[in-house]
Motif scaffolding. Sequence first.
Motif, PDB file in Angstrom:
ATOM      1  N   HIS A   1      46.581 -61.414  24.089  1.00 48.37           N
ATOM      2  CA  HIS A   1      45.470 -60.530  23.733  1.00 48.37           C
ATOM      3  C   HIS A   1      44.939 -60.815  22.328  1.00 48.37           C
ATOM      4  O   HIS A   1      43.725 -60.826  22.118  1.00 48.37           O
ATOM      5  CB  HIS A   1      45.913 -59.063  23.841  1.00 48.37           C
ATOM      6  CG  HIS A   1      44.862 -58.088  23.422  1.00 48.37           C
ATOM      7  ND1 HIS A   1      43.748 -57.828  24.187  1.00 48.37           N
ATOM      8  CD2 HIS A   1      44.743 -57.313  22.304  1.00 48.37           C
ATOM      9  CE1 HIS A   1      42.990 -56.935  23.570  1.00 48.37           C
ATOM     10  NE2 HIS A   1      43.574 -56.610  22.428  1.00 48.37           N
ATOM     11  N   ILE A   2      45.819 -61.043  21.376  1.00 54.94           N
ATOM     12  CA  ILE A   2      45.362 -61.237  19.993  1.00 54.94           C
ATOM     13  C   ILE A   2      45.175 -62.711  19.628  1.00 54.94           C
ATOM     14  O   ILE A   2      44.604 -63.014  18.591  1.00 54.94           O
ATOM     15  CB  ILE A   2      46.292 -60.546  18.970  1.00 54.94           C
ATOM     16  CG1 ILE A   2      47.693 -61.165  18.974  1.00 54.94           C
ATOM     17  CG2 ILE A   2      46.338 -59.037  19.222  1.00 54.94           C
ATOM     18  CD1 ILE A   2      48.610 -60.616  17.888  1.00 54.94           C
ATOM     19  N   GLY A   3      45.668 -63.637  20.455  1.00 56.84           N
ATOM     20  CA  GLY A   3      45.501 -65.059  20.176  1.00 56.84           C
ATOM     21  C   GLY A   3      46.423 -65.595  19.096  1.00 56.84           C
ATOM     22  O   GLY A   3      46.068 -66.515  18.358  1.00 56.84           O
ATOM     23  N   ALA A   4      47.624 -65.056  19.014  1.00 56.24           N
ATOM     24  CA  ALA A   4      48.588 -65.495  17.989  1.00 56.24           C
ATOM     25  C   ALA A   4      49.184 -66.849  18.359  1.00 56.24           C
ATOM     26  O   ALA A   4      49.342 -67.176  19.533  1.00 56.24           O
ATOM     27  CB  ALA A   4      49.706 -64.467  17.851  1.00 56.24           C
ATOM     28  N   ASN A   5      49.524 -67.633  17.318  1.00 59.46           N
ATOM     29  CA  ASN A   5      50.264 -68.869  17.549  1.00 59.46           C
ATOM     30  C   ASN A   5      51.598 -68.886  16.798  1.00 59.46           C
ATOM     31  O   ASN A   5      52.359 -69.828  16.886  1.00 59.46           O
ATOM     32  CB  ASN A   5      49.433 -70.110  17.223  1.00 59.46           C
ATOM     33  CG  ASN A   5      48.985 -70.165  15.778  1.00 59.46           C
ATOM     34  OD1 ASN A   5      49.523 -69.509  14.895  1.00 59.46           O
ATOM     35  ND2 ASN A   5      47.965 -70.965  15.537  1.00 59.46           N
ATOM     36  N   LEU A   6      51.853 -67.813  16.041  1.00 59.63           N
ATOM     37  CA  LEU A   6      53.126 -67.674  15.318  1.00 59.63           C
ATOM     38  C   LEU A   6      53.576 -66.221  15.403  1.00 59.63           C
ATOM     39  O   LEU A   6      52.837 -65.313  15.027  1.00 59.63           O
ATOM     40  CB  LEU A   6      52.974 -68.081  13.849  1.00 59.63           C
ATOM     41  CG  LEU A   6      54.203 -67.861  12.952  1.00 59.63           C
ATOM     42  CD1 LEU A   6      55.399 -68.672  13.449  1.00 59.63           C
ATOM     43  CD2 LEU A   6      53.873 -68.220  11.510  1.00 59.63           C
TER      44      LEU A   6
END
Length: 159
Positions: free
Chosen positions: A27-32
């Motif tokens: 949903h938020i597009g996090a990669n870490l």
Amino acid sequence: MSDVNLLLTRIDNRLIHGQVGVTWVNHIGANLLIVANDKVSEDEVQQNLMDMVLPDVIQTRYFSLQKTIDVIHKASPRQKIFLVVRDVHDALKLKEGGVPIDFINVGNLHYEEGKKQISSTVSVDEKDIEAFKRLDELGVELDLRRVPSERGRNIIDLL
């Protein structure tokens, strides 16, 4: 010092699980995903179990609270950070330590003896209430919701 790309901070005493590892990350597009917790930062077994929930494209770091305070400002702007803490006290310590937390998703705080249930997934005691009120005083928006599709509520209104 770089601008920290902190997408979301979540309070969830389960830390990483399906809801966090898949639903919220996507949903938020996090990669870490950073788990800031003193005990988990030293527990490789628990770290490995939590890593199994996540897609391979998500990097994880397991830092103590102090290490999170010390290194978060060194993050690359390419790092889209999702910060997860176990409880409101950890979140408050990070905020007071200079971590740029402006918004917290309150997802899950299990019921225990001496706590009152304020939603289906969140129970608090007097110390928790004090910490939430302090975060509110510091200008942090406190949004209670389990999943992104749910309508959020300001936890201060429920205390």
